[in-house]
Design a protein around this motif. Structure first.
Motif, PDB file in Angstrom:
ATOM      1  N   LEU A 238       0.839  -1.195   0.000  1.00 12.05           N
ATOM      2  CA  LEU A 238       0.000   0.000   0.000  1.00 12.05           C
ATOM      3  C   LEU A 238       0.875   1.248   0.000  1.00 12.05           C
ATOM      4  O   LEU A 238       1.920   1.286   0.671  1.00 12.05           O
ATOM      5  CB  LEU A 238      -0.913  -0.006   1.234  1.00 12.05           C
ATOM      6  CG  LEU A 238      -2.031  -1.062   1.185  1.00 12.05           C
ATOM      7  CD1 LEU A 238      -2.677  -1.223   2.559  1.00 12.05           C
ATOM      8  CD2 LEU A 238      -3.087  -0.695   0.143  1.00 12.05           C
ATOM      9  N   ALA A 239       0.461   2.269  -0.760  1.00 11.35           N
ATOM     10  CA  ALA A 239       1.213   3.526  -0.833  1.00 11.35           C
ATOM     11  C   ALA A 239       1.344   4.111   0.570  1.00 11.35           C
ATOM     12  O   ALA A 239       0.362   4.153   1.318  1.00 11.35           O
ATOM     13  CB  ALA A 239       0.494   4.499  -1.754  1.00 11.35           C
ATOM     14  N   GLY A 240       2.556   4.512   0.940  1.00 13.85           N
ATOM     15  CA  GLY A 240       2.781   5.153   2.235  1.00 13.85           C
ATOM     16  C   GLY A 240       2.726   4.207   3.426  1.00 13.85           C
ATOM     17  O   GLY A 240       2.852   4.640   4.567  1.00 13.85           O
ATOM     18  N   ARG A 241       2.516   2.921   3.176  1.00 14.88           N
ATOM     19  CA  ARG A 241       2.426   1.989   4.302  1.00 14.88           C
ATOM     20  C   ARG A 241       3.289   0.750   4.063  1.00 14.88           C
ATOM     21  O   ARG A 241       2.853  -0.375   4.279  1.00 14.88           O
ATOM     22  CB  ARG A 241       0.964   1.579   4.521  1.00 14.88           C
ATOM     23  CG  ARG A 241       0.168   2.718   5.137  1.00 14.88           C
ATOM     24  CD  ARG A 241      -1.300   2.440   5.243  1.00 14.88           C
ATOM     25  NE  ARG A 241      -1.622   1.163   5.840  1.00 14.88           N
ATOM     26  CZ  ARG A 241      -2.847   0.647   5.841  1.00 14.88           C
ATOM     27  NH1 ARG A 241      -3.841   1.285   5.281  1.00 14.88           N
ATOM     28  NH2 ARG A 241      -3.074  -0.515   6.400  1.00 14.88           N
ATOM     29  N   HIS A 242       4.508   0.992   3.553  1.00 16.69           N
ATOM     30  CA  HIS A 242       5.368  -0.163   3.283  1.00 16.69           C
ATOM     31  C   HIS A 242       6.792   0.029   3.803  1.00 16.69           C
ATOM     32  O   HIS A 242       7.711  -0.643   3.344  1.00 16.69           O
ATOM     33  CB  HIS A 242       5.368  -0.498   1.776  1.00 16.69           C
ATOM     34  CG  HIS A 242       5.717   0.674   0.913  1.00 16.69           C
ATOM     35  ND1 HIS A 242       4.774   1.496   0.349  1.00 16.69           N
ATOM     36  CD2 HIS A 242       6.908   1.165   0.531  1.00 16.69           C
ATOM     37  CE1 HIS A 242       5.367   2.432  -0.344  1.00 16.69           C
ATOM     38  NE2 HIS A 242       6.665   2.258  -0.247  1.00 16.69           N
ATOM     39  N   ASP A 243       6.951   0.913   4.784  1.00 16.27           N
ATOM     40  CA  ASP A 243       8.292   1.131   5.342  1.00 16.27           C
ATOM     41  C   ASP A 243       8.873  -0.163   5.902  1.00 16.27           C
ATOM     42  O   ASP A 243      10.080  -0.408   5.811  1.00 16.27           O
ATOM     43  CB  ASP A 243       8.248   2.184   6.459  1.00 16.27           C
ATOM     44  CG  ASP A 243       8.116   3.594   5.878  1.00 16.27           C
ATOM     45  OD1 ASP A 243       8.178   3.714   4.643  1.00 16.27           O
ATOM     46  OD2 ASP A 243       7.923   4.534   6.667  1.00 16.27           O
ATOM     47  N   HIS A 244       8.003  -0.999   6.502  1.00 11.94           N
ATOM     48  CA  HIS A 244       8.500  -2.252   7.085  1.00 11.94           C
ATOM     49  C   HIS A 244       9.029  -3.195   5.997  1.00 11.94           C
ATOM     50  O   HIS A 244       9.965  -3.960   6.226  1.00 11.94           O
ATOM     51  CB  HIS A 244       7.399  -2.931   7.912  1.00 11.94           C
ATOM     52  CG  HIS A 244       6.196  -3.344   7.118  1.00 11.94           C
ATOM     53  ND1 HIS A 244       5.402  -2.452   6.435  1.00 11.94           N
ATOM     54  CD2 HIS A 244       5.662  -4.569   6.898  1.00 11.94           C
ATOM     55  CE1 HIS A 244       4.421  -3.110   5.832  1.00 11.94           C
ATOM     56  NE2 HIS A 244       4.560  -4.392   6.098  1.00 11.94           N
ATOM     57  N   VAL A 245       8.452  -3.103   4.805  1.00 10.77           N
ATOM     58  CA  VAL A 245       8.943  -3.949   3.706  1.00 10.77           C
ATOM     59  C   VAL A 245      10.318  -3.452   3.260  1.00 10.77           C
ATOM     60  O   VAL A 245      11.249  -4.245   3.068  1.00 10.77           O
ATOM     61  CB  VAL A 245       7.942  -3.937   2.524  1.00 10.77           C
ATOM     62  CG1 VAL A 245       8.486  -4.753   1.356  1.00 10.77           C
ATOM     63  CG2 VAL A 245       6.582  -4.474   2.968  1.00 10.77           C
ATOM     64  N   LEU A 246      10.451  -2.130   3.139  1.00 12.89           N
ATOM     65  CA  LEU A 246      11.745  -1.567   2.722  1.00 12.89           C
ATOM     66  C   LEU A 246      12.818  -1.853   3.774  1.00 12.89           C
ATOM     67  O   LEU A 246      13.971  -2.152   3.442  1.00 12.89           O
ATOM     68  CB  LEU A 246      11.625  -0.061   2.488  1.00 12.89           C
ATOM     69  CG  LEU A 246      10.610   0.352   1.419  1.00 12.89           C
ATOM     70  CD1 LEU A 246      10.638   1.853   1.219  1.00 12.89           C
ATOM     71  CD2 LEU A 246      10.874  -0.373   0.110  1.00 12.89           C
ATOM     72  N   ALA A 247      12.440  -1.798   5.054  1.00 14.69           N
ATOM     73  CA  ALA A 247      13.401  -2.080   6.128  1.00 14.69           C
ATOM     74  C   ALA A 247      13.913  -3.514   5.999  1.00 14.69           C
ATOM     75  O   ALA A 247      15.103  -3.789   6.198  1.00 14.69           O
ATOM     76  CB  ALA A 247      12.752  -1.851   7.484  1.00 14.69           C
ATOM     77  N   ALA A 248      13.001  -4.432   5.643  1.00 13.77           N
ATOM     78  CA  ALA A 248      13.404  -5.839   5.505  1.00 13.77           C
ATOM     79  C   ALA A 248      14.354  -6.037   4.323  1.00 13.77           C
ATOM     80  O   ALA A 248      15.096  -7.015   4.276  1.00 13.77           O
ATOM     81  CB  ALA A 248      12.157  -6.716   5.341  1.00 13.77           C
ATOM     82  N   MET A 249      14.311  -5.135   3.347  1.00 14.71           N
ATOM     83  CA  MET A 249      15.144  -5.282   2.138  1.00 14.71           C
ATOM     84  C   MET A 249      16.524  -4.646   2.311  1.00 14.71           C
ATOM     85  O   MET A 249      17.373  -4.764   1.425  1.00 14.71           O
ATOM     86  CB  MET A 249      14.461  -4.631   0.927  1.00 14.71           C
ATOM     87  CG  MET A 249      13.129  -5.223   0.566  1.00 14.71           C
ATOM     88  SD  MET A 249      13.244  -6.969   0.082  1.00 14.71           S
ATOM     89  CE  MET A 249      11.553  -7.470   0.377  1.00 14.71           C
ATOM     90  N   GLU A 250      16.775  -3.939   3.390  1.00 11.44           N
ATOM     91  CA  GLU A 250      18.077  -3.293   3.577  1.00 11.44           C
ATOM     92  C   GLU A 250      19.192  -4.340   3.556  1.00 11.44           C
ATOM     93  O   GLU A 250      18.971  -5.459   4.029  1.00 11.44           O
ATOM     94  CB  GLU A 250      18.094  -2.509   4.900  1.00 11.44           C
ATOM     95  CG  GLU A 250      17.381  -1.185   4.761  1.00 11.44           C
ATOM     96  CD  GLU A 250      17.280  -0.444   6.087  1.00 11.44           C
ATOM     97  OE1 GLU A 250      17.869  -0.894   7.089  1.00 11.44           O
ATOM     98  OE2 GLU A 250      16.596   0.575   6.118  1.00 11.44           O
ATOM     99  N   PRO A 251      20.350  -4.041   2.964  1.00  8.75           N
ATOM    100  CA  PRO A 251      20.830  -2.715   2.546  1.00  8.75           C
ATOM    101  C   PRO A 251      20.415  -2.316   1.128  1.00  8.75           C
ATOM    102  O   PRO A 251      20.937  -1.321   0.611  1.00  8.75           O
ATOM    103  CB  PRO A 251      22.343  -2.861   2.634  1.00  8.75           C
ATOM    104  CG  PRO A 251      22.583  -4.297   2.275  1.00  8.75           C
ATOM    105  CD  PRO A 251      21.414  -5.056   2.829  1.00  8.75           C
TER     106      PRO A 251
END
Ligand SMILES: C[S@@+](CC[C@H](N)C(=O)[O-])C[C@H]1O[C@@H](n2cnc3c(N)ncnc32)[C@H](O)[C@@H]1O
Length: 271
Positions: A238-251
């Motif tokens: 969902l737009a604006g509600r995927h920070d947790h997904v991006l955090a999991a993809m770090e680095p």
């Protein structure tokens, strides 16, 4: 045909409808006639356990049951769908509609069968546009959660020479094989229900249009399978509600984000 019936508190109705679309629902019928409860009827998979797996873990006050119905009424949506214009150069056409035959436009023909990916859902439209832009001639592409095979076929028609398409649903494997033949690209596609953890090698482009919790669970494999100079496209978020997904993809880092009707697709690369 097995109809999945999902009952949720009325306040969760929007969330529940989104969950069904992302799990692969073709058409969702909603009724709130039961007061504080919203009831959704849809078709996901022929086997109840597969439907439950596609939905993923649900809040404790969401209840799922199944009904057996005749096929015919569930097919009426077919009369109402139209070709989906993805961008100036790409159209996804339901297989039962006539071809438009515009030489400037790449037209992909899709018969979804029991799978997701006719091109009408915002996440498919975002992923289709990204695949159209990013799949290069001679490249290797991995399509995670291939559904109808729509993204694999776009990659193949853009010149990718080796495409691996995986999905947990047998219906998706069948639909992707069928659609790749329709579009004349089956020689370049390998389709299976192989779990992502068992996929080997690296790919120039990895596309994954699946639910956010699934993306998080797959984060390590998605990174491992994206070539060091490759690109990973995630949707189903969902737009604006995927920070947790991006955090999991770090680095891995975000190189572009596109949004459509409350949904997003994110393109990432290795640092
Ligand atoms: C939203 S649909 C995307 C279909 C198509 N790629 C598109 O963009 O329209 C998600 C697909 O992911 C599949 N899926 C869900 N969890 C999965 C998993 N863990 N591994 C592989 N496929 C999965 C579902 O069966 C479904 O076909």
């Amino acid at each position: 045909m097995r109809v999945l019936v999902l009952s949720t508190p009325v306040g969760d109705a929007e969330l529940a409808a989104d969950r069904l679309w992302v799990a692969g629902a073709r058409a969702v019928e909603e009724s709130t006639s039961q007061g504080a409860t919203a009831v959704f009827r849809t078709v996901l998979a022929e086997v109840d356990d597969v439907s439950l797996a596609l939905l993923g873990e649900l809040p404790p006050d969401w209840v799922v049951t199944f009904d057996e119905v005749d096929d015919a009424p569930a097919q009426t949506w077919r009369e109402f769908v139209k070709p989906m214009v993805i961008n100036d150069y790409l159209v996804i056409r339901p297989a039962w509609l006539p071809a438009q035959r515009n030489a400037q436009v790449l037209e992909i023909e899709i018969e979804p069968g029991g799978s997701f990916g006719l091109g009408d859902h915002p996440t498919t439209r975002l992923s289709a546009d990204a695949t159209w832009r990013l799949a290069r001639t001679g490249s290797r592409v991995l399509d995670v959660g291939c559904g109808s095979g729509v993204l694999s076929i776009i990659a193949a028609r853009r010149g990718a020479t080796e495409i691996v398409a995986i999905d947990i649903a047998e219906a998706a494997r069948e639909a992707t094989n069928d659609n790749s033949r329709r579009n004349g690209v089956s020689a370049r596609l390998t389709v299976s229900t192989t779990p992502i953890a068992a996929v080997e090698g690296t790919f120039d482009l990895v596309v994954a249009n699946v639910l956010a919790p699934t993306l998080v669970a797959m984060a390590g494999d998605l990174q491992r399978l994206t070539a060091s100079d490759g690109c990973l496209v995630l949707s189903g978020v969902l737009a604006g509600r995927h920070d947790h997904v991006l955090a999991a993809m770090e680095p891995m880092r975000v190189i572009a984000t596109s949004e459509l009707e409350r949904w997003a697709a994110v393109e990432l690369s290795h640092p």
